[in-house]
Structures are given as C-alpha cells and as structure tokens.
Enzyme design. Structure first.
Site, PDB file in Angstrom:
ATOM      1  N   PHE A   1       0.883  -1.150   0.053  1.00  0.00           N
ATOM      2  CA  PHE A   1       0.177   0.215  -0.048  1.00  0.00           C
ATOM      3  C   PHE A   1       0.833   1.256   0.016  1.00  0.00           C
ATOM      4  CE2 PHE A   1      -2.523  -3.354   2.542  1.00  0.00           C
ATOM      5  CZ  PHE A   1      -3.114  -3.763   1.646  1.00  0.00           C
TER       6      PHE A   1
ATOM      7  N   ILE B   1       2.295  -6.188  -5.885  1.00  0.00           N
ATOM      8  CA  ILE B   1       2.029  -6.135  -4.449  1.00  0.00           C
ATOM      9  C   ILE B   1       0.598  -6.431  -4.292  1.00  0.00           C
ATOM     10  CG2 ILE B   1       3.934  -4.178  -4.214  1.00  0.00           C
ATOM     11  CD1 ILE B   1       1.705  -2.254  -4.076  1.00  0.00           C
ATOM     12  N   GLY B   2       0.047  -7.031  -5.110  1.00  0.00           N
ATOM     13  CA  GLY B   2      -1.120  -7.467  -4.874  1.00  0.00           C
ATOM     14  C   GLY B   2      -2.169  -7.522  -6.262  1.00  0.00           C
TER      15      GLY B   2
ATOM     16  N   GLU C   1      -5.525   2.363  -6.820  1.00  0.00           N
ATOM     17  CA  GLU C   1      -5.775   3.486  -5.733  1.00  0.00           C
ATOM     18  C   GLU C   1      -7.322   3.945  -5.535  1.00  0.00           C
ATOM     19  OE1 GLU C   1      -1.189   4.591  -6.303  1.00  0.00           O
ATOM     20  OE2 GLU C   1      -2.400   5.016  -4.726  1.00  0.00           O
TER      21      GLU C   1
HETATM   22 MO1  MOS Z   1       1.116   3.541  -3.737  1.00  0.00          MO
HETATM   23  S1  MOS Z   1       0.824   4.656  -2.441  1.00  0.00           S
HETATM   24  O1  MOS Z   1       2.067   4.593  -4.813  1.00  0.00           O
HETATM   25  O2  MOS Z   1       1.866   2.255  -3.362  1.00  0.00           O
END
Ligand code: MOS
Length: 747
Positions: free
Chosen positions: A247, A472-473, A712
């Site tokens: 995140f 990252i997911g 996001e």
């Molecule tokens: Mo996002 S806050 O750019 O991983």
C-alpha cells in the site's frame, strides 16, 4: 490491438500465481533460506527526541548465540552525502540513516541491531540492550505546530505543488449568497500490509549480494544499496517475486534493508532482518492533516469559489509531500480557486505514501464539504456534483484524455437505487437504526511511466515476458501473462511472466496505479517487436507466402504467422525460426509518456461511490450496509483482479471513515496502538455488501493499452460517502476522521 483480437485481455482470468500463494509455495522476503544465516533484531528508541549517551550491551553480548551488536559506534562505513541515501521517490531532506549518530528524532527509531545465530537469541538479546539517553523536548501533536507550518522550500519530485490561484476566490466568496468555511481533520493511518517487512541478504564469496527484500521496487532497492554502500550495481541483485501487500509502505527502502546489508558486509555472512508488527508502525504512515475548506455558490448550486488550505505533518529530517489539495481545483468547474499546502515538523518518522496518497484524505474533505453545500442549498448531493461537472482540468487548463464520470454517476445511482432517497436527514429508519445514504466522487491520476520489458519467443511457441515490475497484490503476474498471450496469439498456458528481480528490464517501483498501463504497454511493445522480427524472417524465406505483405496485414496466432485477409498464406513459427537458424527470438520494448500529448492532455481515473449506513443512535455504532462503487478506468484488463482492487480500496476507505487512527500519547511521543488488537483495520464483520461497477470508457491517449490503473481509486471517495451517509442518517456532521463512536455521540 483491437478488442476483437483480444482473447485473454478483458476476461476474468484467475491469478496465475494464485495456486502458489494458497499452497504456500510462493516465497516472501523472510522465507528464503541461506547457508549459515544470521538473524538480526532491531532495537528501537523509546524516546522521541534526544541523544544516546551510552548503549549498554554487555548483558546482550553475553547471551549464547549472539554474534555482534551494531550501534552508531560500530555501524561501519556508509555514504556521506544525502544524495547517496536518496531513493527514487524520496522527498527532499536528509534521508534516515539507521545507526548513523547518537541523535534520536522519533520514538521507534532504530538504535541498535543485535545479530545472533537464531531469531530467538537475537530477540532475547535485543530485549537486554539498554539505552542511556539525554532526553530533549519533543512534539508529536500537529495542532501544537500548526501555527509554525511552512511551505516546503524544495518540491518533492513528481508531486505537483498546489496550482496558482485563479480568478478572485476571496472576492467571489465574500459576494456569494451561499457560503461557508469548515475545518476538517483526517488522522494518521498506517499501511499494515499482511507481509512483515524483512530483508534476507545472501552474502556470496567475493562480496556479491542477493537480497530478498519486501519492496515495491527491486531496482530502487538495488540502486539504494549500491550507492549507500559504494557497491557496483552489478554486484547487488534484489528479488521480490511476491509481495504480501504494501500500500505504499514498500515504495522506499526501509531500515531493515540497510541493517541487513550493513551486517552482512561487516560479518561476511548472510543476514536476515525482519521487523515486528509494532516496528512497522515506524516505517511511515499517511500523515495527519488539518483542512480548511471554503465553498461558495449561487442559489442554484453553481460553484463560485473554492478555497482549500491544508497543513500536514512531516518528520524532523524530510519534507514529505503529497498532492493533498490539488483535487479541489480540478474535480469541479469553478473559476475562482485558491489552494495552499503547508507542512509542520514533528518528532515522528517521515510519512510515506499510502494508497492514493493525498487524494484519499484531500478528496474526502472536499467531498464532505460538497455534501454540506448540497444540504445548505437543499438540493440532491448527486445533482450538485453533476451541476458542477468539470469537462476540463481547471488547474492546468488541459483537456482530459477521457472522463466517463457521468456514466459512473448514472450507473452507480441506478445500481444503488439513489432515486429513492429522501432528501432530509433522519428520514429513513429501520427499527432502532437510522439509515443514511451518502455519495462521493473519487478521482486519481492515471500515469504512464517509462518502463521496459523483454519478450522471448522460442521455436516451441512458448513466450516469456519479463520486466522488473513488482506485484504487490493487484495481479501484475496475471495481466502481463494475458497481454503477452494476446499479443502473439498464444494460449495462456504457453506464456510465462518474470517479474520481481532487479536483473530484468528497467521498471519503476510499483505504485501510483501505473504498473498495468506502464509495464503492460512495455510488454505489449516487446511482443510487437518479436512479431516484427518474425515477420522479417518469414519474408526472407525462399518463396515466402508473405513476401509482398506489409506488417499491418500480418497476424500471429495458433503458432503461425500469416495474412489476416488470407489465412492460407501463412507459415508456422517453428519453420520460420528454423529457416533462419534460430531457436528463439528475443526483443525489448518500452513504454513512456508522450511529451507532446502531455502539453494538451491530463489523465484521471474517476469514480462515484454510494454508501448506505445504519446507525444505532443510542450506542453510536455505525454499520456500512452497502457500498456501490462505479469506476471509469479505461480498459479493464481483467475484471476479476480489477474488482478485487476496488473491493480492497473500498474496505480501506471504510477503515478511514470509521476505524483507522494512530493514537499517540503526546507526553511520551509514542504511538500507543501499534498492534492489530488496538489499531483497528476493517474485519469481515465491518464489511457488508460491496458492488463494483466498471463503466465503459474508451481512451486511446492515456496509454498504448488504453488502461488507466486501479490500485488506488477504490479508496478515494469511500470515506466521504460513508461520512455523508452518517450525516444523512443522523443529521450529525463529524468533520474529524475516523468517525468513532465517541465523536458521533458527542456531535
Ligand atoms: Mo502506492 S501509495 O503509490 O503504493
């Protein structure tokens, strides 16, 4: 590629790495084995400001299994210049240098590293290290420093400062018939990914390092390690195949990385340093922010003035910045706008980008203010937003590459049943529960970053696509596989992706929701280059059926290359390669933003979020019963993983609305709820019905794939929709996030 040529892109393919993850075969940074591995445990400061007089380490050293204890007195040689410590996305200032000096600037700052033969020995010994400190005054309270806030003298690269004022905002405000100024606050939040921060540094004879790091950018970490320790980048390989969420907390190299590498180089052994959940609360966080939002309109609701002033916290050593107020100048059409953004220095670690940094918090307060304006005017809050629809970016005067926000409003409202809403607050009730419906707009920039990729097609019709991206997911492994398969007309099983390795083609960190657009387009470009090479080789063959064809007429599919208009005129990939004496074709591709286009266009993802809350007025308990999130994000590569991104963002938005807040004991300057028991992230019981809608949006300018990105946007607007629903349910306006029971009962 046209949609008709896409067999895999656009389909809800399950994650190609899903099986590895659920069976535990996907390895994370702290899980890689190494011969003779040493374990490090970080000792953290327990004061928020001061100097270390002495670190008492004798008892710790005497523990069986302890190999070494590093402090600022023996942490060895590292770079001297700030620039050498600055990673790709560092804000201006003096980056944290763990164990660099006796100075303590925040509670939780690493002050020693205990290295032992086992995790247990390291941990037990770390508990015995005692710091004798000269305590200095500290401040961790943003309200106390608000009056000393300053405009950051140096801008953070990539973060637009507030746009210049336009029109006559003060005068327009003074003369407007409807107007108000409101104060809002969004407290600090912490990322809390599932995977703990860890670095396993494997020391190879000769000094080469292979580092398994929990990071959103293997190459960012590679260049940081190389410059901090004066190593050749070629001698530093960083691997992050799988990342258990981040995140934003993994955008910057975190202290455990420096500590693991430092110890490894000093001891010439492999070292792993893993942080505890509590220590992860000191890695950076979404900053605490104060906002003053002033809105003015005519009696019909047309906006006449928007002013948004914000003060955000930062550390003693860096000027962290995010795009916090800029949204207020571009989300709605308004000729008179003034924005300001200031920082205040506290004794805390530097904040760190957290999912939709700046938008998640900045848009929340604007969207609450819009709801207040609708109430003031007694008009429907959705109508107010439609009335002030911005068809161009007022901050820059540029056009949007696309903006299907009107479709989000329409389709979201229809799915939610918004037309059945009673306008006045407290009008809907079910037994002892008050029911409220709220709406918010969401927006996030759609970026196309420079990224490279490689495609390797072998004569057995297997394709490998590679780029130093991370996952990252969001499903990066999966979408890159889909893109590769469609680009060369192959079944998914014939395609494999390689990511998460600094030796692969250059990639930015995975952040900003830009990976699908940037790395995805680079993969497509690399595949296109392979196709081109294959075509050239095919044309050169004796009696080639493609001799007079041009590249546009060609398609590669089902293991062959041929004319689109005459499939009989084709060759198999194997025969083309063999005729050229090749067993593989390897090509690179790149994606980057077009500077000419950037002069005229900006790109944003947009959404409309609708929330239903049920409030037990006597107990102050809020339940989010329903959320409908309608998003316009250009081409959706994979509706299944895309939906998951929105679900996750919405859940985090519920956390921002109702739960998440770092509680600090300001007398001690310490975070008190640095654990999952007391820092509440939404659990299943907090999450009910979430409906995700992707509206059609065609955008041929935002990126070669027409993709905008989705990491996001799901969080943006959700907290405001919930807060606005709470007002609609109760008639109570809480302007301080999270909206906890105590605040609601006191309102
Ligand atoms: Mo996002 S806050 O750019 O991983």
């Amino acid at each position: 590629m046209s949609s008709a040529e896409m067999l895999h892109v656009g389909r809800p393919i399950s994650r190609v790495d899903g099986r590895l993850k659920v069976t535990g075969q996907a390895k994370y940074a702290a899980e890689y084995p190494a011969a003779d591995l040493l374990h490090g445990c970080v000792v953290s400061s327990t004061i928020a400001a001061g100097r270390i007089i002495r670190l008492h380490t004798d008892r710790a050293r005497a523990m069986p299994g302890v190999v070494e204890i590093f402090t600022h007195e023996n942490s060895g040689k590292a770079a001297r210049q700030d620039e050498d410590w600055r990673d790709d996305i560092a804000p201006p200032g003096h980056p944290l240098r763990p164990l660099h000096s006796d100075r303590i600037q925040f509670d939780g700052q690493p002050i020693a590293l205990v290295i032992a033969e086992s995790v247990e020995a390291a941990r037990d010994a770390a508990a015995l290290v005692r710091a004798e400190c000269a305590i200095e005054p500290h401040c961790t309270q943003l309200e106390a420093k608000r009056s000393q806030a300053y405009v950051p003298p140096e801008k953070r690269s990539g973060i637009p400062p507030p746009s210049d004022p336009r029109g006559e905002p003060e005068q327009a405000f003074a003369q407007a018939p409807i107007k108000f100024s409101r104060e809002y606050r969004v407290h600090a939040e912490h990322h809390n990914p599932m995977e703990m921060f860890a670095s396993t540094c494997v020391f190879e004879p000769g000094g080469k390092l292979t580092i398994y790091d929990k990071t959103q950018g293997s190459q960012n970490v590679q260049s940081y390690v190389a410059s901090v320790f004066g190593l050749k980048p070629a001698n530093v390989r960083v691997i992050n195949h799988y990342v258990g969420g981040a995140f934003g907390s993994g955008l910057r190299p975190q202290p455990q990385l420096f500590l693991a590498v430092m110890a490894s180089l000093a001891l010439k052994r492999s070292v792993r340093v893993a942080l505890t959940r509590t220590q992860m609360f000191y890695l950076g966080y979404r900053p605490d922010t104060f906002h003053t939002v002033s809105l003015a309109s005519d009696h019909q609701g047309t906006l006449l003035s928007i002013m948004h002033d914000a003060v955000a916290e930062t550390s003693q050593y860096e000027d962290y910045q995010e795009a916090l107020v800029n949204w207020s100048g571009l989300m709605y059409r308004c000729d008179n706008v003034k924005l300001s953004y200031q920082l205040a220095k506290l004794n805390k670690a530097t904040p760190c980008d957290m999912r939709a940094p700046g938008a998640a918090n900045g848009v929340t307060v604007l969207e609450c203010a819009m709801d207040e304006l609708a109430h003031e005017l007694d008009i429907d809050p959705l109508e107010l937003r439609k009335l002030n629809f911005a068809s161009m970016d007022g901050n820059t005067g540029k056009q949007f590459t696309s903006k299907a926000l009107d479709a989000c409003y329409r389709e979201g409202a229809a799915a939610f049943g918004w037309s059945g809403r009673r306008r006045e607050p407290r009008a809907m009730r079910d037994g002892h529960e008050l029911i409220g419906w709220g709406v918010s707009t969401g927006t996030w920039e759609a970026f196309l970053q420079t990224a490279s990729a490689r495609a390797r097609l072998t004569d057995d019709c297997k394709l490998e696509v590679s780029t130093a991206a991370s996952d990252i997911g969001p499903g990066t492994w999966t979408i890159l596989t889909q893109i590769g398969a469609d680009a060369l007309g192959l079944p998914l099983e014939a395609v494999s992706a390689r990511i998460g390795d600094s030796t692969l083609p250059a990639s930015p960190v995975e952040g900003g929701s830009w990976t699908a657009a940037s790395n995805g387009s680079a993969v497509q470009a690399a595949c296109e280059a392979v196709k081109h090479t294959l075509f050239k080789r095919a044309q050169r063959m004796a009696n080639s059926p493609l001799a007079d064809a041009s590249f546009e007429h060609i398609e590669v599919k089902s293991g062959g290359i041929g004319r689109k208009d005459d499939p009989r005129r084709s060759l198999s990939i194997a025969e083309v390669m063999h005729a050229a004496d090749l067993t593989e074709i390897v090509e690179d591709g790149q994606a980057s933003a077009d500077p000419e286009q950037a002069k005229r266009y900006v790109s944003y993802t947009n959404s409309a979020v609708f929330a239903e809350v049920r409030v037990d007025e006597e107990l102050g308990i809020v339940r989010v019963a329903r959320i409908v999130c309608a998003t316009a994000a250009g081409r959706i590569l994979n509706p299944k993983t895309a939906r998951s991104q929105i679900l996750g963002g919405v859940v985090m938005g519920i956390g921002m609305a109702l739960h998440e807040e770092a509680m600090i004991d300001h007398r001690l300057g310490k975070i008190m709820n640095h654990n999952f028991a007391e820092y509440h992230v939404p659990a299943h019981a907090d999450v009910d019905d979430i409906e995700v809608i992707f509206v059609d949006e065609h955008d041929d300018k935002v990126s070669p794939l027409g993709v905008k990105g989705l990491g996001e946007i799901g969080i943006v607007g959700t907290a405001a929709a919930v807060a606005n629903a709470i007002f609609h349910a109760t008639g109570k306006r809480v302007r301080d996030f999270p909206i906890t029971i105590d605040k609601l009962l006191a309102a």
